[in-house]
Design a protein around this motif. Structure first.
Motif, PDB file in Angstrom:
ATOM      1  N   CYS A 246      38.429  24.863  50.564  1.00 54.52           N
ATOM      2  CA  CYS A 246      38.772  23.783  51.484  1.00 54.52           C
ATOM      3  C   CYS A 246      40.132  23.197  51.165  1.00 54.52           C
ATOM      4  N   ASP A 247      40.689  22.430  52.098  1.00 55.03           N
ATOM      5  CA  ASP A 247      41.987  21.802  51.882  1.00 55.03           C
ATOM      6  C   ASP A 247      41.814  20.435  51.232  1.00 55.03           C
ATOM      7  N   ALA A 248      42.926  19.717  51.071  1.00 56.52           N
ATOM      8  CA  ALA A 248      42.901  18.432  50.376  1.00 56.52           C
ATOM      9  C   ALA A 248      42.111  17.369  51.130  1.00 56.52           C
ATOM     10  N   ASP A 249      41.851  17.587  52.416  1.00 52.68           N
ATOM     11  CA  ASP A 249      41.080  16.630  53.208  1.00 52.68           C
ATOM     12  C   ASP A 249      39.590  16.960  53.214  1.00 52.68           C
ATOM     13  N   GLY A 250      39.213  18.038  52.562  1.00 52.22           N
ATOM     14  CA  GLY A 250      37.810  18.417  52.528  1.00 52.22           C
ATOM     15  C   GLY A 250      37.391  19.274  53.702  1.00 52.22           C
ATOM     16  N   THR A 251      38.365  19.812  54.450  1.00 49.26           N
ATOM     17  CA  THR A 251      38.046  20.690  55.578  1.00 49.26           C
ATOM     18  C   THR A 251      37.878  22.123  55.073  1.00 49.26           C
ATOM     19  N   VAL A 252      36.753  22.720  55.415  1.00 46.98           N
ATOM     20  CA  VAL A 252      36.440  24.066  54.930  1.00 46.98           C
ATOM     21  C   VAL A 252      37.320  25.097  55.644  1.00 46.98           C
ATOM     22  N   GLN A 253      38.034  25.892  54.851  1.00 46.38           N
ATOM     23  CA  GLN A 253      38.882  26.937  55.386  1.00 46.38           C
ATOM     24  C   GLN A 253      38.229  28.317  55.299  1.00 46.38           C
ATOM     25  N   MET A 254      37.339  28.475  54.330  1.00 47.09           N
ATOM     26  CA  MET A 254      36.680  29.757  54.139  1.00 47.09           C
ATOM     27  C   MET A 254      35.439  29.541  53.283  1.00 47.09           C
ATOM     28  N   GLU A 255      34.439  30.391  53.515  1.00 46.77           N
ATOM     29  CA  GLU A 255      33.204  30.318  52.740  1.00 46.77           C
ATOM     30  C   GLU A 255      32.826  31.730  52.310  1.00 46.77           C
ATOM     31  N   LEU A 256      32.749  31.940  51.005  1.00 48.68           N
ATOM     32  CA  LEU A 256      32.416  33.259  50.479  1.00 48.68           C
ATOM     33  C   LEU A 256      30.969  33.268  50.019  1.00 48.68           C
TER      34      LEU A 256
ATOM     35  N   GLY B 113      33.484  20.093  62.982  1.00 45.41           N
ATOM     36  CA  GLY B 113      33.002  18.757  62.651  1.00 45.41           C
ATOM     37  C   GLY B 113      31.676  18.732  61.914  1.00 45.41           C
ATOM     38  N   THR B 114      31.025  19.880  61.763  1.00 49.51           N
ATOM     39  CA  THR B 114      29.739  19.940  61.060  1.00 49.51           C
ATOM     40  C   THR B 114      29.947  19.643  59.575  1.00 49.51           C
ATOM     41  N   GLU B 115      29.027  18.874  59.000  1.00 53.18           N
ATOM     42  CA  GLU B 115      29.133  18.506  57.591  1.00 53.18           C
ATOM     43  C   GLU B 115      28.383  19.493  56.701  1.00 53.18           C
ATOM     44  N   THR B 116      28.825  19.571  55.462  1.00 54.91           N
ATOM     45  CA  THR B 116      28.123  20.351  54.441  1.00 54.91           C
ATOM     46  C   THR B 116      28.312  19.664  53.102  1.00 54.91           C
ATOM     47  N   ILE B 117      27.335  19.797  52.212  1.00 51.02           N
ATOM     48  CA  ILE B 117      27.415  19.164  50.902  1.00 51.02           C
ATOM     49  C   ILE B 117      27.222  20.211  49.803  1.00 51.02           C
ATOM     50  N   LEU B 118      27.582  19.829  48.603  1.00 51.32           N
ATOM     51  CA  LEU B 118      27.471  20.731  47.468  1.00 51.32           C
ATOM     52  C   LEU B 118      26.077  20.659  46.856  1.00 51.32           C
ATOM     53  N   SER B 119      25.744  21.698  46.093  1.00 50.07           N
ATOM     54  CA  SER B 119      24.474  21.739  45.368  1.00 50.07           C
ATOM     55  C   SER B 119      24.721  22.348  43.984  1.00 50.07           C
ATOM     56  N   ASP B 120      24.661  21.529  42.958  1.00 53.64           N
ATOM     57  CA  ASP B 120      24.876  21.970  41.569  1.00 53.64           C
ATOM     58  C   ASP B 120      26.157  22.780  41.396  1.00 53.64           C
ATOM     59  N   PRO B 121      27.287  22.249  41.818  1.00 51.65           N
ATOM     60  CA  PRO B 121      28.541  22.992  41.624  1.00 51.65           C
ATOM     61  C   PRO B 121      28.845  23.116  40.130  1.00 51.65           C
ATOM     62  N   GLU B 122      29.526  24.214  39.742  1.00 48.64           N
ATOM     63  CA  GLU B 122      29.802  24.445  38.321  1.00 48.64           C
ATOM     64  C   GLU B 122      31.257  24.758  38.008  1.00 48.64           C
ATOM     65  N   GLY B 123      32.085  24.985  39.011  1.00 52.06           N
ATOM     66  CA  GLY B 123      33.466  25.342  38.721  1.00 52.06           C
ATOM     67  C   GLY B 123      34.412  24.969  39.841  1.00 52.06           C
ATOM     68  N   ILE B 124      35.703  24.813  39.485  1.00 53.46           N
ATOM     69  CA  ILE B 124      36.708  24.496  40.492  1.00 53.46           C
ATOM     70  C   ILE B 124      38.064  25.039  40.069  1.00 53.46           C
ATOM     71  N   TYR B 125      38.851  25.436  41.063  1.00 55.67           N
ATOM     72  CA  TYR B 125      40.228  25.848  40.840  1.00 55.67           C
ATOM     73  C   TYR B 125      41.047  25.347  42.023  1.00 55.67           C
ATOM     74  N   VAL B 126      42.209  24.758  41.743  1.00 56.66           N
ATOM     75  CA  VAL B 126      43.098  24.275  42.800  1.00 56.66           C
ATOM     76  C   VAL B 126      44.389  25.071  42.705  1.00 56.66           C
ATOM     77  N   SER B 127      44.699  25.816  43.754  1.00 58.06           N
ATOM     78  CA  SER B 127      45.845  26.716  43.745  1.00 58.06           C
ATOM     79  C   SER B 127      47.110  26.005  44.204  1.00 58.06           C
ATOM     80  N   ASP B 128      48.158  26.122  43.415  1.00 58.06           N
ATOM     81  CA  ASP B 128      49.448  25.550  43.792  1.00 58.06           C
ATOM     82  C   ASP B 128      50.074  26.347  44.924  1.00 58.06           C
ATOM     83  N   GLU B 129      49.801  27.670  44.959  1.00 58.54           N
ATOM     84  CA  GLU B 129      50.385  28.529  46.000  1.00 58.54           C
ATOM     85  C   GLU B 129      49.758  28.285  47.368  1.00 58.54           C
ATOM     86  N   THR B 130      48.430  28.158  47.415  1.00 59.75           N
ATOM     87  CA  THR B 130      47.756  27.994  48.710  1.00 59.75           C
ATOM     88  C   THR B 130      47.483  26.533  49.046  1.00 59.75           C
ATOM     89  N   GLY B 131      47.491  25.662  48.029  1.00 61.37           N
ATOM     90  CA  GLY B 131      47.181  24.255  48.258  1.00 61.37           C
ATOM     91  C   GLY B 131      45.709  24.001  48.536  1.00 61.37           C
TER      92      GLY B 131
END
Length: 501
Positions: free
Chosen positions: A142-152, A109-127
């Protein structure tokens, strides 16, 4: 009745004149292409700018420095609104925002926000959405609801020796492997597996073997450690941006490359550049001068998009132009420029995306997305190119002829017609069009066919001439031998025979 007819004719003339003004006003820049002599020449427009879309037009508030565009499998678009630290999702018609991602949530439930994002990719295989959260030095998955699944974040690996970790652009292959363009990294794209484990680098650029590079190499062989530390290093330029096609090939562009071979690359899974043997110069063939601004423009590619048909659309930062190529590297169209009007961009053109026959270009300074649509001429060229690349040369013949009717300098039309005539057995006609195209490869191929056809048609005559020539040679040879045999002996030969006796 006469008055009514006169008024009607006047209205028709006015309407036709207005239509002509509208058509000509659609291009607010000089449209050009390169002819068969590789000279820039005026050309028919393959695309025309139809509208420019702002954040207010989408109903999500003004955009601020959009740095990336992406279209997903459902034809929804994602705009990386860097200055507003958010991702804006729009419908396929670019009429409204259907989602805004500015806050993300961890599973607790912890929130996080972006800072100067520069790129995005949406995978059809992983969704999943893969966001290059540059200011936070991470890749957010993250998924389509904005829930973080992994952070690199910065890899804890001996393979990664850089102090910083600033993802700028991201692509993901069908196996879930993640590739990132990192700021100030010249080793290539950083590669992570689907679990987020760092695997190494991919698709590094090369350094041309110039005289300076060779001299530095031999100098370092004899120099001390201190001398090497103080000497300049020849380092390949880092990748600027990339895209991936349905077959898994990654296409990269490099903005400030010392090697033209690295400006645009098609990289296979082994990291080999499949364009390395091509004789293609991506972008303008020479530095072009803008007489109005008194500036020279040298191509600096900042983004690339591979559309659904395999066409390459390369975006040039310096000139604000899009260079479109077919899958074989043939230049199709050049569109856009640096200007204030519709179809022109600022000096911070940032991203390109396609859908069908439309091209979308983001401008980080104007804070807009410009949409280019295909013209009638563009449609004919694309039809001809599609048939040509599929091997339907005969079917492409009439479209190519129509292209030449509209633009007599369109080089690829001559090549297409030469190929069609060659496949129809009209080798002489193929030679003519290959010569007009300045294409030695096509001409030699047609000449071989013409020569074989001529020999086959004149085989009896050729054999007869050869037989006569051989018989004549034999006759002359025998006659010469007889003549030498019957010739009287000279004094030296007689004395020599006397000595032997």
């Amino acid at each position: 009745m006469r008055k009514w007819l006169t008024a009607a004719m006047a209205l028709l003339l006015a309407a036709s004149a207005l239509g002509g003004l509208t058509a000509s006003a659609a291009e607010h820049y000089n449209v050009y292409n390169y002819d068969r002599w590789n000279e820039a020449t005026p050309s028919q427009a393959g695309y025309t700018a139809t509208r420019s879309v702002s954040g207010n037009d989408l109903g999500c508030g003004a955009l601020n420095s959009p740095t990336d565009l992406f279209r997903d499998a459902d034809d929804n678009f994602y705009i990386v609104d860097s200055g507003n630290n958010r991702i804006v999702m729009t419908d396929s018609a670019f009429t409204e925002a259907i989602g805004v991602f500015d806050t993300f949530y961890y599973e607790d439930g912890t929130e996080t926000i972006l800072s100067d994002p520069e790129g995005i990719y949406v995978s059809d295989e992983t969704g999943l959405m893969y966001i290059a959260d540059t200011g936070n030095s991470r890749c957010l998955v993250c998924d389509a609801d904005g829930t973080v699944q992994m952070e690199l974040t910065r890899p804890d690996s001996t393979l990664y020796e850089n102090e910083t970790f600033r993802p700028q652009k991201i692509v993901v292959d069908k196996a879930g492997n993640i590739y990132m363009v990192l700021n100030n990294i010249t080793n290539g794209a950083a590669m992570f597996n689907s679990s987020g484990e760092f695997q190494g680098y991919f698709g590094a650029n090369s350094v041309d073997a110039t005289a300076e590079v060779v001299a530095n190499y031999f100098w370092n062989l004899i120099a001390t450690d201190e001398m090497r530390a103080n000497s300049s290093r020849n380092v390949a330029a880092g990748i600027t941006n990339f895209d991936i096609d349905d077959e898994g090939f990654i296409y990269t562009v490099t903005q400030s490359s010392s090697s033209e071979a690295d400006r645009v690359k098609k990289v296979n899974p082994a990291g080999y550049n499949l364009y390395s043997s091509w004789e293609v110069t991506f972008g303008d063939l020479d530095s072009l001068t803008d007489s109005g601004a008194s500036e020279d423009f040298t191509t600096q590619m900042v983004d690339i998009d591979v559309d659904d048909i395999g066409r390459l659309n390369c975006l040039d930062l310096e000139s604000g132009r899009v260079f479109q190529y077919d899958e074989d590297g043939n230049l199709l169209f050049i569109l856009g420029t640096i200007a204030d009007q519709l179809g022109g961009f600022s000096i911070q053109v940032s991203a390109i995306e396609t859908m069908g026959s439309d091209i979308y270009v983001a401008d980080a300074m104007k804070h807009t997305i410009t949409i280019f649509t295909e013209t009638d001429f563009g449609n004919i060229v694309h039809e001809a190119v599609g048939l040509y690349n599929e091997g339907y040369y005969a079917e492409a013949l009439e479209p190519w002829r129509e292209v030449l009717k509209r633009d007599g300098n369109y080089r690829m039309a001559y090549i297409g017609i030469a190929s069609a005539l060659y496949n129809e057995g009209d080798y002489e006609g193929a030679m003519h069009y290959a010569e007009l195209a300045e294409s030695p490869k096509q001409y030699n191929k047609a000449f071989e066919g013409y020569r074989s056809e001529w020999l086959e048609a004149n085989f009896g005559i050729v054999i007869g001439v050869v037989v006569v020539l051989i018989a004549l040679w034999i006759f002359l040879h025998i006659r010469r031998k007889k003549k030498l045999k019957n010739q009287p002996k000279n004094l030296i030969e007689m004395l020599h025979e006397g000595e032997e006796e």
